[in-house]
Design a protein around this motif. Structure first.
Motif, PDB file in Angstrom:
ATOM      1  N   VAL A  27       0.860  -1.194   0.124  1.00  0.00           N
ATOM      2  CA  VAL A  27      -0.042  -0.017   0.100  1.00  0.00           C
ATOM      3  C   VAL A  27       0.900   1.257   0.097  1.00  0.00           C
ATOM      4  O   VAL A  27       0.738   2.096  -0.711  1.00  0.00           O
ATOM      5  N   GLU A  28       1.998   1.291   0.891  1.00  0.00           N
ATOM      6  CA  GLU A  28       2.696   2.417   1.030  1.00  0.00           C
ATOM      7  C   GLU A  28       3.434   2.714  -0.839  1.00  0.00           C
ATOM      8  O   GLU A  28       3.738   3.785  -0.931  1.00  0.00           O
ATOM      9  N   GLU A  29       3.955   1.385  -1.233  1.00  0.00           N
ATOM     10  CA  GLU A  29       4.629   1.837  -2.313  1.00  0.00           C
ATOM     11  C   GLU A  29       3.457   2.064  -3.626  1.00  0.00           C
ATOM     12  O   GLU A  29       3.863   3.117  -4.188  1.00  0.00           O
ATOM     13  N   LEU A  30       2.332   1.858  -3.333  1.00  0.00           N
ATOM     14  CA  LEU A  30       1.214   2.289  -4.556  1.00  0.00           C
ATOM     15  C   LEU A  30       1.024   3.726  -4.143  1.00  0.00           C
ATOM     16  O   LEU A  30       0.682   4.458  -5.167  1.00  0.00           O
ATOM     17  N   LEU A  31       0.772   4.235  -2.872  1.00  0.00           N
ATOM     18  CA  LEU A  31       0.594   5.407  -2.571  1.00  0.00           C
ATOM     19  C   LEU A  31       2.044   6.504  -3.150  1.00  0.00           C
ATOM     20  O   LEU A  31       1.561   7.393  -3.787  1.00  0.00           O
ATOM     21  N   ALA A  32       2.934   6.111  -3.116  1.00  0.00           N
ATOM     22  CA  ALA A  32       4.165   6.586  -3.549  1.00  0.00           C
ATOM     23  C   ALA A  32       4.257   6.762  -5.023  1.00  0.00           C
ATOM     24  O   ALA A  32       4.455   7.781  -5.485  1.00  0.00           O
ATOM     25  N   ALA A  33       3.872   5.458  -5.767  1.00  0.00           N
ATOM     26  CA  ALA A  33       3.526   5.706  -7.162  1.00  0.00           C
ATOM     27  C   ALA A  33       2.432   6.620  -7.537  1.00  0.00           C
ATOM     28  O   ALA A  33       2.752   7.311  -8.418  1.00  0.00           O
ATOM     29  N   LEU A  34       1.339   6.664  -6.741  1.00  0.00           N
ATOM     30  CA  LEU A  34       0.310   7.707  -7.101  1.00  0.00           C
ATOM     31  C   LEU A  34       0.871   9.173  -6.972  1.00  0.00           C
ATOM     32  O   LEU A  34       0.440  10.182  -7.867  1.00  0.00           O
TER      33      LEU A  34
END
Length: 68
Positions: A27-34
């Motif tokens: 989830v943290e990686e996805l938020l960083a990608a967003l």
């Protein structure tokens, strides 16, 4: 109608909760990608998700998922 909205909201929360519980690092990686996307790209991704969701609901309805 309200019961369907509550059911849909509940299912979204179940999926979201599972994601946070089982893969918080993802989830943290996805938020960083967003964060790396421009607002226009995020808007387009949101519209694509909306269209996919509508297509899935329509497909489920056509398959008889909402019949009494």
């Amino acid at each position: 109608m309200m019961s369907w909205a509550l059911l849909a909201l509940g299912l979204v929360l179940v999926v979201e909760g599972l994601l946070w519980a089982l893969a918080p690092h993802l989830v943290e990686e996805l938020l960083a990608a967003l964060r790396a996307l421009t607002p226009e790209e995020r808007r387009l991704a949101g519209l694509a998700a909306l269209a996919l969701g509508l297509a899935l609901v329509w497909g489920a309805r056509m398959a008889g998922a909402f019949s009494p």
